[in-house]
Write a protein that holds these residues in place. Sequence first.
Motif, PDB file in Angstrom:
ATOM      1  N   LEU A 237     -30.347  34.164 -66.766  1.00 18.90           N
ATOM      2  CA  LEU A 237     -31.317  33.457 -67.157  1.00 18.90           C
ATOM      3  C   LEU A 237     -31.109  33.149 -68.498  1.00 18.90           C
ATOM      4  O   LEU A 237     -31.065  31.863 -69.063  1.00 18.90           O
ATOM      5  N   LEU A 238     -31.045  34.194 -69.351  1.00 19.59           N
ATOM      6  CA  LEU A 238     -30.946  33.884 -70.810  1.00 19.59           C
ATOM      7  C   LEU A 238     -29.622  33.271 -71.316  1.00 19.59           C
ATOM      8  O   LEU A 238     -29.514  32.379 -72.040  1.00 19.59           O
ATOM      9  N   GLY A 239     -28.673  33.554 -70.398  1.00 20.69           N
ATOM     10  CA  GLY A 239     -27.199  33.290 -70.760  1.00 20.69           C
ATOM     11  C   GLY A 239     -27.132  31.464 -70.429  1.00 20.69           C
ATOM     12  O   GLY A 239     -26.642  30.672 -71.186  1.00 20.69           O
ATOM     13  N   LEU A 240     -27.658  31.022 -69.266  1.00 23.18           N
ATOM     14  CA  LEU A 240     -27.675  29.747 -69.004  1.00 23.18           C
ATOM     15  C   LEU A 240     -28.787  28.987 -69.857  1.00 23.18           C
ATOM     16  O   LEU A 240     -28.365  27.852 -70.284  1.00 23.18           O
ATOM     17  N   LEU A 241     -29.875  29.779 -70.356  1.00 21.10           N
ATOM     18  CA  LEU A 241     -30.719  29.285 -71.369  1.00 21.10           C
ATOM     19  C   LEU A 241     -30.096  28.585 -72.550  1.00 21.10           C
ATOM     20  O   LEU A 241     -30.232  27.808 -73.232  1.00 21.10           O
ATOM     21  N   GLY A 242     -29.168  29.799 -73.012  1.00 27.72           N
ATOM     22  CA  GLY A 242     -28.440  29.788 -74.147  1.00 27.72           C
ATOM     23  C   GLY A 242     -27.488  28.403 -74.240  1.00 27.72           C
ATOM     24  O   GLY A 242     -27.299  28.018 -75.457  1.00 27.72           O
ATOM     25  N   VAL A 243     -26.806  28.428 -73.195  1.00 29.34           N
ATOM     26  CA  VAL A 243     -25.938  27.397 -72.995  1.00 29.34           C
ATOM     27  C   VAL A 243     -26.520  26.000 -73.020  1.00 29.34           C
ATOM     28  O   VAL A 243     -25.886  25.063 -73.644  1.00 29.34           O
ATOM     29  N   ALA A 244     -27.663  25.895 -72.112  1.00 21.88           N
ATOM     30  CA  ALA A 244     -28.336  24.512 -72.428  1.00 21.88           C
ATOM     31  C   ALA A 244     -29.044  24.552 -73.769  1.00 21.88           C
ATOM     32  O   ALA A 244     -28.904  23.377 -74.260  1.00 21.88           O
TER      33      ALA A 244
END
Length: 127
Positions: free
Chosen positions: A47-54
């Motif tokens: 979750l945090l990884g994809l939110l960081g990429v977003a």
Amino acid sequence: MSQPSVETVTSGADKAKLAAAAVLVVGAVGAYYALGAQPLWLRVIALLGLLGVALAVFFVSEPGRQLTSYGRDSIREVRKVVWPTRKEALQMTGYVFAFVVVMALFLWLTDKTLEWVLYDLVLGWKR
């Protein structure tokens, strides 16, 4: 005198970046729930990884750069503020409390006077 209208020009690349960021946010939430059988730490990292990429995709778009610029300008303006000393802040707080007490007494006195005039003098209702 009217202000000139400001027109924001958004390129197709910026629209694509914003759409990609939105898809990544939705994908982050979807991945969190899709990994329901996995340990919690793995779900949170996904979750945090994809939110960081977003966020990274958002901040390389023009609206993201404008937001960053606005934040920098806001910080610069806050640094220009002359903050009151502790003594000045306490004095102003005291003035506010005193004003509130005086206003409360005034409103209470006005209410009781109107009550007396209306109920006792005009209507003749004695309690």
